[in-house]
Design an enzyme around this catalytic site. Structure first.
Site, PDB file in Angstrom:
ATOM      1  CD  GLU A  96      43.999  48.773 -17.596  1.00 22.12           C
ATOM      2  OE1 GLU A  96      42.816  49.144 -17.525  1.00 22.12           O
ATOM      3  OE2 GLU A  96      44.592  48.200 -16.673  1.00 22.12           O
TER       4      GLU A  96
ATOM      5  CE  LYS B  22      29.059  42.242 -10.871  1.00 24.30           C
ATOM      6  NZ  LYS B  22      29.319  41.168 -11.841  1.00 24.30           N
TER       7      LYS B  22
ATOM      8  CB  CYS C  42      45.444  45.848 -12.582  1.00 21.37           C
ATOM      9  SG  CYS C  42      46.014  44.827 -11.226  1.00 21.37           S
TER      10      CYS C  42
ATOM     11  CD  GLU D 224      43.458  47.693  -4.777  1.00 22.93           C
ATOM     12  OE1 GLU D 224      44.309  48.124  -5.579  1.00 22.93           O
ATOM     13  OE2 GLU D 224      43.701  47.463  -3.591  1.00 22.93           O
TER      14      GLU D 224
HETATM   15  P1  NAD Z   1      35.083  46.174 -15.204  1.00 24.03           P
HETATM   16  O1  NAD Z   1      35.184  47.485 -14.514  1.00 24.03           O
HETATM   17  O2  NAD Z   1      34.409  46.125 -16.515  1.00 24.03           O
HETATM   18  O3  NAD Z   1      34.286  45.132 -14.290  1.00 24.03           O
HETATM   19  C1  NAD Z   1      34.715  44.805 -12.986  1.00 24.03           C
HETATM   20  C2  NAD Z   1      33.519  44.335 -12.197  1.00 24.03           C
HETATM   21  O4  NAD Z   1      32.584  45.397 -12.087  1.00 24.03           O
HETATM   22  C3  NAD Z   1      32.759  43.169 -12.820  1.00 24.03           C
HETATM   23  O5  NAD Z   1      32.252  42.331 -11.808  1.00 24.03           O
HETATM   24  C4  NAD Z   1      31.625  43.878 -13.535  1.00 24.03           C
HETATM   25  O6  NAD Z   1      30.494  43.055 -13.722  1.00 24.03           O
HETATM   26  C5  NAD Z   1      31.331  45.007 -12.565  1.00 24.03           C
HETATM   27  N1  NAD Z   1      30.700  46.190 -13.174  1.00 24.03           N
HETATM   28  C6  NAD Z   1      30.745  46.598 -14.470  1.00 24.03           C
HETATM   29  N2  NAD Z   1      30.060  47.739 -14.624  1.00 24.03           N
HETATM   30  C7  NAD Z   1      29.577  48.071 -13.400  1.00 24.03           C
HETATM   31  C8  NAD Z   1      28.809  49.154 -12.911  1.00 24.03           C
HETATM   32  N3  NAD Z   1      28.382  50.138 -13.698  1.00 24.03           N
HETATM   33  N4  NAD Z   1      28.513  49.192 -11.589  1.00 24.03           N
HETATM   34  C9  NAD Z   1      28.946  48.223 -10.757  1.00 24.03           C
HETATM   35  N5  NAD Z   1      29.671  47.157 -11.170  1.00 24.03           N
HETATM   36  C10 NAD Z   1      29.991  47.083 -12.472  1.00 24.03           C
HETATM   37  O7  NAD Z   1      36.559  45.605 -15.262  1.00 24.03           O
HETATM   38  P2  NAD Z   1      37.037  44.235 -15.950  1.00 24.03           P
HETATM   39  O8  NAD Z   1      37.029  44.439 -17.416  1.00 24.03           O
HETATM   40  O9  NAD Z   1      36.271  43.088 -15.372  1.00 24.03           O
HETATM   41  O10 NAD Z   1      38.528  44.122 -15.395  1.00 24.03           O
HETATM   42  C11 NAD Z   1      39.595  44.733 -15.993  1.00 24.03           C
HETATM   43  C12 NAD Z   1      39.969  45.997 -15.247  1.00 24.03           C
HETATM   44  O11 NAD Z   1      40.240  45.708 -13.890  1.00 24.03           O
HETATM   45  C13 NAD Z   1      41.231  46.624 -15.783  1.00 24.03           C
HETATM   46  O12 NAD Z   1      41.065  48.009 -15.894  1.00 24.03           O
HETATM   47  C14 NAD Z   1      42.266  46.302 -14.721  1.00 24.03           C
HETATM   48  O13 NAD Z   1      43.346  47.169 -14.704  1.00 24.03           O
HETATM   49  C15 NAD Z   1      41.447  46.332 -13.489  1.00 24.03           C
HETATM   50  N6  NAD Z   1      42.069  45.583 -12.390  1.00 24.03           N
HETATM   51  C16 NAD Z   1      42.654  46.276 -11.366  1.00 24.03           C
HETATM   52  C17 NAD Z   1      43.289  45.601 -10.334  1.00 24.03           C
HETATM   53  C18 NAD Z   1      43.942  46.349  -9.206  1.00 24.03           C
HETATM   54  O14 NAD Z   1      44.247  45.741  -8.185  1.00 24.03           O
HETATM   55  N7  NAD Z   1      44.167  47.640  -9.322  1.00 24.03           N
HETATM   56  C19 NAD Z   1      43.329  44.210 -10.338  1.00 24.03           C
HETATM   57  C20 NAD Z   1      42.731  43.536 -11.383  1.00 24.03           C
HETATM   58  C21 NAD Z   1      42.094  44.238 -12.409  1.00 24.03           C
END
Ligand code: NAD
Length: 504
Positions: free
Chosen positions: A398, A188, A297, A263
């Site tokens: 963050e 997804k 991230c 992650e």
């Molecule tokens: P997010 O958590 O809002 O969303 C990530 C994914 O999860 C999306 O596909 C979203 O649709 C889905 N999602 C949202 N709510 C959900 C729920 N309740 N249940 C299941 N799925 C859900 O994150 P974002 O805003 O898309 O990305 C930014 C974040 O990702 C930052 O915190 C960043 O640090 C982190 N990130 C971490 C890494 C790593 O390797 N550690 C890499 C890239 C990004």
């Protein structure tokens, strides 16, 4: 609801509708609905994307289950799986420019950033094509007359949920090790940036991945993602995204004790010691925060400079930050691309406003940017904030934008204490010419990735993942294959006389 203007803009695209891929077929959602995905640099509608319902998720999980329980992929010779991964990589190479352009249009990131990330996605498939060949169980020393060996068996049906900041690279980080190991997946992507992940899924099928092994469902996190995380047909959830979402997913996954890898977010420190090569540290620190418009991230968003070189460093750092170009993301001259959405822009700006209110100094930037020809897009100025204290929101949380906070430290001990003063533990950078110090400090910092005099954090083969609330599990490396397999121990009695352990 979509407006006529949006519908028109979408029609001007070479491809105006992106379907999901379920059981090897491109499909519209069960109720025929779609959502619009945008170009963050212009604010214009880019394409329509099928909107998944729970029914679609059920279909995708069923297809993955069927492929895993009864299909050939998990039993196929490892050489065949390796060849298929290499074929995926080779199709991606042949469509490199198209994938890069689509990534830029859908994410607003700069051309050079997208080029590097699409190339890394390709190399991920090549890496796992090689790694899976060497991934094997063990033969263990046990008291005789017994023999014990382990088998690495594919784990099952994996839900993979990814964020918007590295759409293509995150899809590759997830898909490549999972299918190399013989798993079936339901991916997804983030609803803001689904396009390259959809194309990658299509490429997997073109390369010969059997139907049902790689499925993609597109829709929002609260319904599609959350439903996947609790779905009874799913054996593992691999998630990349915010720490808060990760906690929610872990709670949902616990109901059926799914395997989970997370992650998550970060607030990574960047330590510049007085004996560093200052110019290299300046360039590396700029890249550390402003690459990918700070939407990384592992962004080095807390910059700590030893007090004896603070003035000298800051002068160069600010001067170079002023040279960063915001502009057409498709131009190779552009250093800093757009912010993903208006909502994210507001989040970033509210953090910067909070810093002002709490008494910090905005040394550079600190507001929305205007970019000629891209007035409808979401842009923020590269921002440097000084005179911060450790309890300010901008230091603790963050921000996920082009904003760095800068402080001084006295000595090595204080540098380590400040670096570890966070709930996160994803990455850290150290700038020093003293090898012994670099090694010592690297050993003391609680983070999954340490960069010593390096602007880059990872390549295929480098374990990537978090300590503390940045998550657990490692991706991008050989160990990832262990997270997509179960270890089965086989203990065999090899004696000639029957055993009678109860002595009856
Ligand atoms: P997010 O958590 O809002 O969303 C990530 C994914 O999860 C999306 O596909 C979203 O649709 C889905 N999602 C949202 N709510 C959900 C729920 N309740 N249940 C299941 N799925 C859900 O994150 P974002 O805003 O898309 O990305 C930014 C974040 O990702 C930052 O915190 C960043 O640090 C982190 N990130 C971490 C890494 C790593 O390797 N550690 C890499 C890239 C990004």
């Amino acid at each position: 609801m979509t407006t006529t203007r949006e519908e028109q803009a979408v029609k001007s695209m070479k491809r105006d509708f992106y379907e999901m891929v379920i059981n090897g077929e491109s499909v519209k959602g069960a109720n025929g609905e779609h959502f619009i995905t945008y170009n963050p640099a212009t604010g214009e509608a880019l394409a329509k994307v099928a909107k998944a319902t729970k029914e679609d998720v059920d279909r995708a999980v069923r297809a993955a289950r069927q492929a895993f329980d009864h299909g050939k992929w998990k039993r196929s010779p490892v050489g065949k799986r390796a060849r298929t991964l290499n074929k995926i990589a080779s199709i991606m190479r042949s469509r490199f420019n198209e994938l890069v352009e689509l990534e830029v249009l859908n994410s607003g990131k700069s051309l050079t950033a997208a080029q590097g990330q699409v190339m890394q996605a390709i190399e991920d498939f090549e890496f796992y094509a090689g790694a899976i060949v060497g991934h094997r169980g063990s033969v263990n020393n046990v008291p005789g007359p017994f023999m014990n060996y382990t088998l690495k068996e594919p784990l099952g049906v994996c839900a993979q949920i990814i964020p918007w900041n590295y759409p293509m690279m995150m899809a590759a980080w997830k898909i490549a090790p999972a299918i190399a190991a013989g798993c079936s997946i339901v991916l997804k992507p983030a609803s803001l940036t689904p396009l390259t992940a959809i194309v990658l899924t299509e490429i997997c099928h073109e390369a010969g991945v059997p139907e049902g092994v790689v499925n993609i469902v597109t829709g929002d996190g609260a319904t599609v993602g959350a439903y996947l995380a609790e779905h009874e047909g799913v054996d593992k959830v691999a998630f990349t995204g915010e720490t808060g979402t990760g906690k929610d997913i872990m709670a949902k996954a616990s109901k059926t004790l799914k395997r989970v890898t997370l992650e998550l977010g970060g607030k990574s420190p960047n330590l510049v010691f007085e004996d560093a090569d200052i110019d290299a540290a300046v360039d590396g620190s700029l890249f550390g925060i402003f690459y990918n418009t700070g939407q990384s991230c592992e962004a080095r968003s807390r910059l700590y400079i030893q007090e004896s070189i603070y003035g000298q460093f800051m002068e160069k750092f600010v001067a170079k930050a002023k040279q960063l170009t915001l502009g057409d993301p498709l131009s190779k001259e552009t250093h800093v691309g757009a912010i993903i959405s208006e909502k994210q822009l507001e989040v970033i700006d509210s953090y910067v406003q909070s810093a002002k209110e709490e008494g910090a100094t905005i040394v550079l930037g600190g507001g929305r940017a205007k970019v000629d020809g891209f007035e409808g897009g979401h842009w923020y100025l590269p921002t440097i904030i000084a005179d911060v204290t450790e309890n300010m929101k901008v230091v603790k949380e963050e921000i996920f934008g082009p904003v760095v906070v800068v402080s001084k430290f006295k000595d090595e001990k204080e540098a380590i204490q400040l670096a570890n003063n966070t709930d996160y533990g994803l990455a850290a950078a150290i700038w020093t010419k003293d090898h012994a110090r670099a090694t010592r400090v690297a050993g003391m910092i609680q983070a999954g990735t340490i960069m010593i005099n390096s602007p880059f954090s990872a390549f295929p083969g480098t374990p990537f993942g978090g300590y503390k609330q940045s998550g657990f599990g490692r991706e991008l490396c050989i160990e990832t294959l262990d997270l997509y397999t179960e270890t089965k121990s086989v203990l065999s009695y090899t004696g000639s006389r029957p055993l009678n352990p109860f002595g009856l």
